[in-house]
Write an enzyme that holds these catalytic residues in place. Structure first.
Site, mmCIF file in Angstrom:
data_model
loop_
_atom_site.group_PDB
_atom_site.id
_atom_site.type_symbol
_atom_site.label_atom_id
_atom_site.label_comp_id
_atom_site.label_asym_id
_atom_site.label_seq_id
_atom_site.Cartn_x
_atom_site.Cartn_y
_atom_site.Cartn_z
ATOM 1 N N ALA A 81 0.836 -1.210 0.000
ATOM 2 C CA ALA A 81 0.000 0.000 0.000
ATOM 3 C C ALA A 81 0.871 1.260 0.000
ATOM 4 O O ALA A 81 0.490 2.288 -0.560
ATOM 5 C CB ALA A 81 -0.914 -0.010 1.212
ATOM 6 N N CYS A 82 2.085 1.171 0.608
ATOM 7 C CA CYS A 82 2.982 2.329 0.668
ATOM 8 C C CYS A 82 3.699 2.559 -0.663
ATOM 9 O O CYS A 82 4.520 3.461 -0.785
ATOM 10 C CB CYS A 82 4.011 2.112 1.771
ATOM 11 S SG CYS A 82 4.963 0.596 1.557
ATOM 12 N N GLU A 83 3.419 1.680 -1.640
ATOM 13 C CA GLU A 83 3.959 1.738 -2.998
ATOM 14 C C GLU A 83 5.385 1.221 -3.112
ATOM 15 O O GLU A 83 5.967 1.248 -4.185
ATOM 16 C CB GLU A 83 3.821 3.149 -3.606
ATOM 17 C CG GLU A 83 2.365 3.579 -3.665
ATOM 18 C CD GLU A 83 2.111 4.836 -4.474
ATOM 19 O OE1 GLU A 83 3.090 5.506 -4.852
ATOM 20 O OE2 GLU A 83 0.930 5.134 -4.712
#
Ligand SMILES: Cc1cc2nc3c(=O)[nH]c(=O)nc-3n(C[C@H](O)[C@H](O)[C@H](O)COP(=O)(O)O)c2cc1C
Length: 179
Positions: free
Chosen positions: A155-157
């Site tokens: 999700a934090c890429e």
């Protein structure tokens, strides 16, 4: 049908814990949920309660108290305790034997040898950190089963190890543990 106690900490992967609770109930299990106070800021315990039809709490104090000593009752009730997702913070607390919240307290109150499964989820740098790896190794030594996180995009890429496995894989592992 088994009694499964689901511990949930404050990870971006918390949506998978909602799905897991729902799928386990569909499989016929009874699922009760303990969220850390931070996890309850990401997702309301009310959603877990609605998905499982069972209490979902963050504390054994005040309005949330179900009985006399909920940490003991929950620990006795659980046929399997699974912490998914397990944050770096919660892993550190469990490895240190801290009982500052209900999730940590129940972890200590489980009968010796009771099956317990840890499913870490975090950013790859956090997961690779020696302190986190030390804490995980110490929990495995204490008898925790470990579900290794997957590699992939988070999700934090960032990309790397740290992604919570798919719910179907966690279900599979639970089936193996319940025999
Ligand atoms: C949106 C969001 C997502 C987060 N995701 C993670 C995560 O996946 N893994 C992790 O270890 N920490 C994550 N954190 C940081 C933890 O929430 C933070 O360390 C918190 O103190 C953990 O508390 P808990 O372990 O008591 O739930 C996230 C924080 C936020 C705001």
């Amino acid at each position: 049908m088994s009694c499964i106690l689901l511990g949930v900490s404050a990870s971006a992967a918390i949506h998978k814990a909602c799905d897991l609770a729902s799928k386990l109930v569909q499989e016929g299990h009874e699922v009760r949920t303990i969220l850390t106070p931070r996890a309850a800021e990401l997702v309301s315990p009310q959603l877990f309660q609605a998905l499982s039809g069972q209490p979902a709490v963050t504390s054994e104090w005040g309005d949330q108290r179900q009985g006399g000593m909920d940490h003991i009752e929950l620990a006795r009730w659980a046929e399997l305790y699974i912490v998914a997702p397990a944050t770096a913070n919660t892993i550190g607390c469990l490895a240190s034997g801290l009982a500052g919240d209900l999730l940590g307290t129940v972890s200590l109150a489980l009968p010796p040898g009771a099956p317990r499964l840890l499913c870490p989820a975090m950013n790859p740098s956090m997961y690779a950190h020696p302190a986190v790896q030390r804490n995980i190794a110490s929990l495995v030594e204490d008898g925790w089963q470990l579900m290794e996180p997957e590699s992939g995009r988070l999700a934090c890429e960032d990309e790397g190890d740290g992604r919570l496995p798919e719910v179907s894989q966690i279900q599979e592992r639970i089936r193996e543990l319940l025999g």
